[in-house]
Structure formats: structure tokens, C-alpha cells
Design a protein around this motif. Structure first.
Motif, PDB file in Angstrom:
ATOM      1  N   PHE A  26       8.962  28.972   7.384  1.00 43.38           N
ATOM      2  CA  PHE A  26       7.606  28.789   7.924  1.00 43.38           C
ATOM      3  C   PHE A  26       7.374  27.378   8.448  1.00 43.38           C
ATOM      4  CE2 PHE A  26       7.575  28.567   3.240  1.00 43.38           C
ATOM      5  CZ  PHE A  26       7.286  27.227   3.073  1.00 43.38           C
ATOM      6  N   CYS A  27       8.374  26.504   8.351  1.00 44.96           N
ATOM      7  CA  CYS A  27       8.244  25.114   8.793  1.00 44.96           C
ATOM      8  C   CYS A  27       8.981  24.908  10.107  1.00 44.96           C
ATOM      9  CB  CYS A  27       8.795  24.170   7.735  1.00 44.96           C
ATOM     10  SG  CYS A  27       8.821  22.437   8.264  1.00 44.96           S
ATOM     11  N   PRO A  28       8.262  24.671  11.205  1.00 47.14           N
ATOM     12  CA  PRO A  28       8.915  24.504  12.498  1.00 47.14           C
ATOM     13  C   PRO A  28       9.621  23.163  12.680  1.00 47.14           C
ATOM     14  CG  PRO A  28       6.568  24.167  12.741  1.00 47.14           C
ATOM     15  CD  PRO A  28       6.799  24.614  11.317  1.00 47.14           C
ATOM     16  N   LEU A  29       9.436  22.240  11.736  1.00 47.36           N
ATOM     17  CA  LEU A  29      10.049  20.922  11.892  1.00 47.36           C
ATOM     18  C   LEU A  29      11.568  21.005  11.977  1.00 47.36           C
ATOM     19  CD1 LEU A  29       7.908  18.918   9.322  1.00 47.36           C
ATOM     20  CD2 LEU A  29       7.909  18.592  11.790  1.00 47.36           C
ATOM     21  N   LYS A 205       0.461  29.141   8.177  1.00 54.73           N
ATOM     22  CA  LYS A 205      -0.180  28.962   9.479  1.00 54.73           C
ATOM     23  C   LYS A 205       0.885  28.575  10.492  1.00 54.73           C
ATOM     24  CE  LYS A 205      -3.783  26.852   6.702  1.00 54.73           C
ATOM     25  NZ  LYS A 205      -2.926  26.830   5.504  1.00 54.73           N
ATOM     26  N   ASP A 206       0.842  29.151  11.656  1.00 57.46           N
ATOM     27  CA  ASP A 206       1.808  28.820  12.693  1.00 57.46           C
ATOM     28  C   ASP A 206       1.343  27.542  13.393  1.00 57.46           C
ATOM     29  OD1 ASP A 206       3.700  28.697  14.627  1.00 57.46           O
ATOM     30  OD2 ASP A 206       3.364  30.680  15.452  1.00 57.46           O
ATOM     31  N   GLY A 212       5.946  30.902  16.281  1.00 57.70           N
ATOM     32  CA  GLY A 212       7.003  31.079  15.293  1.00 57.70           C
ATOM     33  C   GLY A 212       7.390  32.531  15.129  1.00 57.70           C
ATOM     34  N   GLU A 213       8.087  32.813  14.028  1.00 62.08           N
ATOM     35  CA  GLU A 213       8.607  34.156  13.795  1.00 62.08           C
ATOM     36  C   GLU A 213       7.471  35.172  13.674  1.00 62.08           C
ATOM     37  OE1 GLU A 213      11.161  36.563  10.387  1.00 62.08           O
ATOM     38  OE2 GLU A 213      11.244  34.373  10.468  1.00 62.08           O
ATOM     39  N   GLU A 214       7.533  36.196  14.465  1.00 61.73           N
ATOM     40  CA  GLU A 214       6.482  37.209  14.465  1.00 61.73           C
ATOM     41  C   GLU A 214       6.461  37.946  13.129  1.00 61.73           C
ATOM     42  OE1 GLU A 214       4.987  41.069  17.107  1.00 61.73           O
ATOM     43  OE2 GLU A 214       6.776  39.934  17.687  1.00 61.73           O
TER      44      GLU A 214
END
Length: 345
Positions: A26-29, A205-206, A212-214
Motif C-alpha cells: 500500500f506504500c507507493p514510495l 488511502k491511495d 495504485g493496485e486496484e
């Protein structure tokens, strides 16, 4: 006349390191297609001189922040200077204002001692499951058993030293772990202190630069911009990166919203950056009436308008122990007896 509260930030984030051992989905970093750019943001550890410069300035403000986050875009306990940072915080008296967010994989005995010595206000530990499989999917590269042992050891040391650093278990709720929230609450209720600690149901939260991943996130990006933007993150937050550049908000990790940064704490005073013309102009664009004037990332951000309707899971937790905020729920633990504290096995 501008009030002192408006002249200083409510929340300050100090990023001492911008790398992380974990790879949370869940972390886009560090996952997916919207990762932190290593061109814009190369791996970096904050210089000791800069850290002391920042904390010294904050400690002398007329209006202290409500909270100082000792982390932002990385895992703070990976910072080789962490123990010394705690000593600095103790000397300048900022420890009680600190909220330290960590995955606790590196929460060893020395780190625990330093946290307690500095009287850190709250330790927020990411733990997103009750079972090993669910936890290790969400906190990828972290060890379920190691982290639980670290938490138990910290609680034991805290009790022995009669310290009051609070612990919040941050359970990032996704579509894949929502079914284990109550079980995690019961598990931690058996090892934490009901008078000090809690479990935070922090719905995912996106917040990445691209979707992000659906199906993973509880709150996805907005499908279309809100008519009246009212972002409070950028209004209240002051985020200082490890190299001294200042983000527009905690989600501006590639400095796209702030157009390369609001300022540079290595050469500017923090209050000068906070009150600068560039910051005022960026805030104006973030909350502009015309959608096209807003930074691209802000147009679909979940914080750009009124809070979205927050789904609450059907969980077996007594209602009197549950409190809700716009973007999450807090679950207190039941007190076993008036004078007892939770035991740690």
C-alpha cells in the motif's frame, strides 16, 4: 494581525532517512509505478548539523508544533544516527512532542533505551494483520515474530523504567486484511497497556503519484476533482526532507506539488520558508477554485475536499472503546482491573 498559531505549523515532519527495509504493497514510495524518484530524491541520511539546526530552531518557536513526526519517506530506525538524534531531542526538550512511526523491525534494546530516555511521546508501530501470512504480506520484508518480540521487549522495558511513551499499533486496513482487525485488537490487548496504548484502524488511502493496485485501497483516488478544494494537509504541515528541501505536504514525496521544494532548510530559517511567498502561492494553487490551476496530484487526492464516507467494518469490539475521525478509527483496549497493567509473555 496574524495569530501565532497561523505563523507556525501545527505539524512538523523531519525525515532523517529516505530508505526503508520494508516493501508494503500500500506504500507507493518503494512499490509500483509511482515510486519515490531516485533522480529527484537520491538515498540520503540527514546530516547531524542539519538535524541540530532544525531542532534548535523549533525549540525556540513562540508556538511549538502540536506534533513532530520523526520520519516521513523512510524507516527512522534504519538511520545510523538514530541514537544520537534521540539525545539531541532530549537536550532540546522536544521528545514529548515526537511521534515516531516505524515498522519496528529494528526496534532493538539500544533503540528502545534511546526512545525512553528521550521521553518520546508516541511510538506508532505498523502492524497490519493478526496472522503471520497476512502481516508479512502487508509488511513485506519484516518478520512477524521478530517485530512482536521487539514490541513485547519495549513494553517490558517501559514498565521497568516507569516511562509513559505511548504505543499506537497502526493497522493499515486494506481489502485483504480487514477481516483480522478484531483478532489483532485482541492480540495486542493482551500485551499492551490499556491506559496508554491503542490500535489505530488507519484505512488505506491511495496517495501515490499515479493510481495504485486496484481493489487494495479502501479509499482510492477521486474519480474526478472536487468543485471546492479544501486541503488542510498543506495548510498545517511542514515537512523537511533529509537533504533540507521542504515538501508541500506529506504526500509530495517527489516534490512535484511544491515545484522542487518550498525552500531549503540548510540555508533558510524554517519560519522564513513557512511564511514565504512561494509557499503562499503553492497553497493558493492547491486550493484554487479553477481545477486546471491545481497541481495535477492534488486534483484527485482524497484530502482535496470534504472527507469521503469512511467504511467501518463489522467488528467484535465494544462500541465504548471505539472512536472515529474523518480518516480512521481508534480502538482502546479494555482495562482488566483498576490497578493492573497488561502482562507481557
Amino acid at each position: 494581525m496574524t495569530s501565532a498559531a497561523a505563523e507556525y505549523p501545527h505539524y512538523v515532519g523531519i525525515e532523517t532517512i529516505n530508505t526503508c527495509n520494508a516493501r508494503c504493497p500500500f506504500c507507493p514510495l518503494f512499490q509500483g509505478s509511482a515510486q519515490m524518484s531516485r533522480t529527484t530524491r537520491p538515498a540520503h541520511i540527514m546530516d547531524a548539523q542539519l538535524f541540530e539546526r532544525i531542532t534548535s530552531q523549533i525549540s525556540k518557536w513562540d508556538k511549538l508544533p502540536q506534533t513532530i513526526f520523526l520520519n516521513m519517506n523512510g524507516e527512522p530506525l534504519q538511520d545510523p544516527e538514530f541514537l544520537e538524534r534521540c539525545r539531541v531531542l532530549r537536550r532540546c526538550g522536544l521528545g514529548p512532542l515526537i511521534q515516531l512511526q516505524t515498522n519496528a523491525h529494528f526496534l532493538g534494546a539500544n533503540e528502545a533505551e534511546a526512545i525512553l530516555d528521550a521521553d518520546i511521546g508516541r511510538l506508532v508501530i505498523g502492524f497490519d494483520g493478526a496472522s503471520r501470512a497476512i502481516y508479512e504480506y502487508h509488511r513485506a520484508r519484516c518478520s512477524y515474530d521478530r517485530v512482536l518480540d521487539n514490541i513485547k521487549a519495549f513494553v517490558k522495558l517501559r514498565r521497568e523504567r516507569c516511562k509513559s511513551t505511548k504505543i499506537a499499533i497502526q493497522y493499515v486496513r486494506t481489502s485483504r486484511n480487514a477481516h483480522e482487525i478484531a483478532e489483532a485488537w485482541r492480540m495486542f490487548g493482551g500485551m499492551l497497556d490499556a491506559e496508554l496504548d491503542c490500535l489505530q484502524d488507519d484505512v488505506s488511502k491511495d496517495w501515490g503519484d499515479s493510481p495504485g493496485e486496484e481493489g487494495l485501497y479502501i479509499l482510492a483516488k477521486r474519480s474526478f476533482p472536487v468543485e471546492h478544494a479544501n486541503c488542510q494537509l498543506a495548510i498545517q504541515q511542514f515537512i523537511i526532507n533529509s537533504d533540507g528541501k521542504v515538501q508541500a505536504c506529506c504526500w509530495d514525496y517527489n516534490l512535484s506539488v511544491s515545484e522542487g521544494g518550498l525552500g531549503d532548510a540548510t540555508v533558510q530559517r524554517l519560519v522564513d520558508i513557512w511564511r514565504s511567498k512561494k509557499r503562499r502561492e503553492i497553497l493558493g494553487r492547491i486550493n484554487a477554485d479553477h481545477v486546471g490551476a491545481r497541481p495535477e496530484k492534488c486534483r484527485t487526492c482524497v484530502y482535496s475536499g470534504a472527507p469521503a464516507e469512511l467504511p467501518q467494518p463489522e467488528i467484535d469490539i465494544p462500541k465504548h472503546l471505539v472512536s472515529s475521525a474523518p480518516y480512521g478509527h481508534t480502538y482502546r483496549f479494555a482495562i482488566k482491573s483498576p490497578n493492573s497493567r497488561a502482562t507481557v509473555s
